[in-house]
Scaffold this motif. Structure first.
Motif, PDB file in Angstrom:
ATOM      1  N   TRP A   5      35.770 -11.904  22.058  1.00  0.00           N
ATOM      2  CA  TRP A   5      35.644 -12.425  20.710  1.00  0.00           C
ATOM      3  C   TRP A   5      34.248 -12.212  20.139  1.00  0.00           C
ATOM      4  O   TRP A   5      34.079 -12.094  18.921  1.00  0.00           O
ATOM      5  CB  TRP A   5      36.031 -13.903  20.684  1.00  0.00           C
ATOM      6  CG  TRP A   5      37.500 -14.071  20.917  1.00  0.00           C
ATOM      7  CD1 TRP A   5      38.106 -14.572  22.027  1.00  0.00           C
ATOM      8  CD2 TRP A   5      38.539 -13.671  20.037  1.00  0.00           C
ATOM      9  NE1 TRP A   5      39.472 -14.527  21.900  1.00  0.00           N
ATOM     10  CE2 TRP A   5      39.771 -13.976  20.682  1.00  0.00           C
ATOM     11  CE3 TRP A   5      38.583 -13.097  18.770  1.00  0.00           C
ATOM     12  CZ2 TRP A   5      41.000 -13.708  20.094  1.00  0.00           C
ATOM     13  CZ3 TRP A   5      39.805 -12.836  18.186  1.00  0.00           C
ATOM     14  CH2 TRP A   5      41.001 -13.144  18.849  1.00  0.00           C
TER      15      TRP A   5
ATOM     16  N   LEU B 181      39.138 -13.976   8.997  1.00  0.00           N
ATOM     17  CA  LEU B 181      40.150 -13.365   9.850  1.00  0.00           C
ATOM     18  C   LEU B 181      39.757 -13.489  11.320  1.00  0.00           C
ATOM     19  O   LEU B 181      40.598 -13.790  12.182  1.00  0.00           O
ATOM     20  CB  LEU B 181      40.321 -11.888   9.457  1.00  0.00           C
ATOM     21  CG  LEU B 181      41.393 -11.108  10.222  1.00  0.00           C
ATOM     22  CD1 LEU B 181      42.772 -11.712   9.982  1.00  0.00           C
ATOM     23  CD2 LEU B 181      41.376  -9.635   9.804  1.00  0.00           C
ATOM     24  N   TRP B 182      38.448 -13.266  11.619  1.00  0.00           N
ATOM     25  CA  TRP B 182      37.990 -13.413  13.003  1.00  0.00           C
ATOM     26  C   TRP B 182      38.182 -14.854  13.484  1.00  0.00           C
ATOM     27  O   TRP B 182      38.670 -15.087  14.585  1.00  0.00           O
ATOM     28  CB  TRP B 182      36.516 -13.022  13.091  1.00  0.00           C
ATOM     29  CG  TRP B 182      35.889 -13.340  14.419  1.00  0.00           C
ATOM     30  CD1 TRP B 182      35.975 -12.606  15.563  1.00  0.00           C
ATOM     31  CD2 TRP B 182      35.089 -14.491  14.738  1.00  0.00           C
ATOM     32  NE1 TRP B 182      35.284 -13.212  16.581  1.00  0.00           N
ATOM     33  CE2 TRP B 182      34.727 -14.380  16.101  1.00  0.00           C
ATOM     34  CE3 TRP B 182      34.647 -15.586  14.021  1.00  0.00           C
ATOM     35  CZ2 TRP B 182      33.944 -15.328  16.745  1.00  0.00           C
ATOM     36  CZ3 TRP B 182      33.870 -16.530  14.645  1.00  0.00           C
ATOM     37  CH2 TRP B 182      33.533 -16.413  15.994  1.00  0.00           C
TER      38      TRP B 182
ATOM     39  N   CYS C 143      33.413  -7.481  12.906  1.00  0.00           N
ATOM     40  CA  CYS C 143      33.541  -8.114  11.598  1.00  0.00           C
ATOM     41  C   CYS C 143      32.225  -8.072  10.840  1.00  0.00           C
ATOM     42  O   CYS C 143      32.204  -7.928   9.608  1.00  0.00           O
ATOM     43  CB  CYS C 143      34.016  -9.550  11.752  1.00  0.00           C
ATOM     44  SG  CYS C 143      35.743  -9.701  12.250  1.00  0.00           S
TER      45      CYS C 143
ATOM     46  N   MET D 237      34.553  -8.764  18.814  1.00  0.00           N
ATOM     47  CA  MET D 237      35.294  -8.773  17.550  1.00  0.00           C
ATOM     48  C   MET D 237      34.429  -9.292  16.404  1.00  0.00           C
ATOM     49  O   MET D 237      34.502  -8.817  15.274  1.00  0.00           O
ATOM     50  CB  MET D 237      36.550  -9.628  17.689  1.00  0.00           C
ATOM     51  CG  MET D 237      37.613  -9.053  18.609  1.00  0.00           C
ATOM     52  SD  MET D 237      38.277  -7.489  17.987  1.00  0.00           S
ATOM     53  CE  MET D 237      39.125  -8.043  16.525  1.00  0.00           C
TER      54      MET D 237
ATOM     55  N   ASP E 237      43.837 -18.998  16.800  1.00  0.00           N
ATOM     56  CA  ASP E 237      45.222 -18.820  17.242  1.00  0.00           C
ATOM     57  C   ASP E 237      45.278 -18.565  18.754  1.00  0.00           C
ATOM     58  O   ASP E 237      46.153 -19.090  19.455  1.00  0.00           O
ATOM     59  CB  ASP E 237      45.865 -17.655  16.489  1.00  0.00           C
ATOM     60  CG  ASP E 237      46.157 -18.001  15.035  1.00  0.00           C
ATOM     61  OD1 ASP E 237      46.098 -19.192  14.693  1.00  0.00           O
ATOM     62  OD2 ASP E 237      46.425 -17.068  14.248  1.00  0.00           O
ATOM     63  N   ALA E 238      44.325 -17.728  19.249  1.00  0.00           N
ATOM     64  CA  ALA E 238      44.294 -17.450  20.685  1.00  0.00           C
ATOM     65  C   ALA E 238      43.972 -18.719  21.479  1.00  0.00           C
ATOM     66  O   ALA E 238      44.552 -18.966  22.545  1.00  0.00           O
ATOM     67  CB  ALA E 238      43.261 -16.360  20.978  1.00  0.00           C
TER      68      ALA E 238
ATOM     69  N   ARG F 266      40.298 -17.089  12.352  1.00  0.00           N
ATOM     70  CA  ARG F 266      41.711 -17.430  12.439  1.00  0.00           C
ATOM     71  C   ARG F 266      42.343 -16.846  13.692  1.00  0.00           C
ATOM     72  O   ARG F 266      43.136 -17.512  14.382  1.00  0.00           O
ATOM     73  CB  ARG F 266      42.429 -16.903  11.193  1.00  0.00           C
ATOM     74  CG  ARG F 266      43.876 -17.299  11.050  1.00  0.00           C
ATOM     75  CD  ARG F 266      44.025 -18.773  10.800  1.00  0.00           C
ATOM     76  NE  ARG F 266      44.392 -19.498  12.008  1.00  0.00           N
ATOM     77  CZ  ARG F 266      44.577 -20.796  12.073  1.00  0.00           C
ATOM     78  NH1 ARG F 266      44.390 -21.545  10.987  1.00  0.00           N
ATOM     79  NH2 ARG F 266      44.907 -21.391  13.193  1.00  0.00           N
ATOM     80  N   LEU F 267      41.987 -15.604  14.035  1.00  0.00           N
ATOM     81  CA  LEU F 267      42.538 -14.978  15.234  1.00  0.00           C
ATOM     82  C   LEU F 267      42.047 -15.679  16.496  1.00  0.00           C
ATOM     83  O   LEU F 267      42.816 -15.897  17.450  1.00  0.00           O
ATOM     84  CB  LEU F 267      42.167 -13.495  15.270  1.00  0.00           C
ATOM     85  CG  LEU F 267      42.832 -12.615  14.203  1.00  0.00           C
ATOM     86  CD1 LEU F 267      42.268 -11.197  14.268  1.00  0.00           C
ATOM     87  CD2 LEU F 267      44.350 -12.588  14.392  1.00  0.00           C
TER      88      LEU F 267
END
Length: 283
Positions: A18, A252-253, A25, A21, A259-260, A255-256
């Motif tokens: 992450w 978006l980062w 971003c 990621m 969710d994970a 939120r992903l």
């Protein structure tokens, strides 16, 4: 049963995947921010047209070139051009308003004289010209026929025109029930399909509204354009859009990652709720 301690959201976000990621971003958001800054710079650097500049007649070659779009600051600029009429190409355009009254325009193909389009002119060049307005279709057709006769009798004598350059309106479908070849917009592309002798022809995208109406026609009302402001609001709107896109990359980062994390916590809770079989070694 051993107690399950699920990871926190912060612990998940600090994992190498992450973090990688997040760096991606950051790159994407940086590109969006640069684009927004570029749009903002274009918006604020726009120079308003000085009052009266559009009324100073300029050679058409100094304003635009064949095939080019006419920039907003030059829409309505008065230009001078010389050439000769192509006698078969006086075309009537429907649904044209003149001081609020609907009528018809008579248009023509002006074939420019050599060098009028600039020193780099190669091959023939034409400009669509609106010659005048008529209140009825019969009057417009009569004026177009008279112009064809006049050009034929003059054997294509050269003419010198001054008028206002207006941006191309683009082609449009004919109204319902009208003839298939009916034109309702001033489009150089649409007129090109009606013109003759167009092999290797270059065409200006904007059209010219002639200052002096042709015989049997009324002058087309074409007032000077209003002076521009120092701000291009469309570019400012685009700059705001890029800023929103940059913020969305971080959302978006987040939120992903969330969710994970939620899925991992849910899986651990489900695994803890399953009864474990007895350990045979404990017997």
């Amino acid at each position: 049963m051993p107690e399950v301690f699920p990871p926190t959201l912060r612990e998940v976000m600090l994992r190498p995947w992450w973090i990688g990621m997040l760096l991606l971003c950051l790159v994407v958001a940086g590109v969006f921010a640069w684009l927004g800054q570029w749009q903002l710079g274009r918006a604020l650097q726009t120079s308003p047209t000085p009052p009266g500049a559009s009324e100073e007649v300029q050679p058409i070659a100094d304003v635009t070139q064949p095939g080019e779009y006419l920039p907003d600051p030059l829409v309505g600029q008065k230009v001078a051009v010389s050439g000769w009429w192509v006698g078969e190409d006086f075309v009537v355009v429907d649904s044209r308003f003149n001081d609020g009254v609907e009528g018809y325009w008579v248009t023509g193909q002006l074939r420019l004289a050599d060098g009028e389009a600039g020193p780099d002119q190669l091959g023939p060049v034409s400009l669509a010209v609106a010659l005048g307005w008529a209140p009825t279709r019969d009057a417009a057709d009569a004026a177009a026929s008279a112009l064809e006769t006049l050009v034929a009798e003059s054997a294509g004598d050269p003419v010198e025109l001054t008028g206002r350059l207006i941006a191309d309106e683009g082609p449009a479908l004919p109204p319902r029930g009208a003839e298939p070849d009916t034109l309702t917009t001033m489009s150089s592309a649409a007129l090109l399909g009606r013109w003759h002798d167009i092999e290797q022809l270059s065409v200006y995208r904007p059209y010219l509204v002639w200052d002096e109406p042709a015989v049997g026609l009324t002058a087309i009302s074409s007032p000077a354009p209003a002076g521009g402001s120092g701000v291009n609001w469309l570019n400012i709107f685009y700059a705001i859009e890029w800023a929103v896109f940059a913020g969305f990359a971080f959302y978006l980062w987040y939120r992903l990652a969330r969710d994970a994390w939620e899925k991992e916590v849910e899986d651990l809770q489900d695994a803890a709720a399953i009864p474990q079989p007895p350990d045979p070694a404990a017997r």
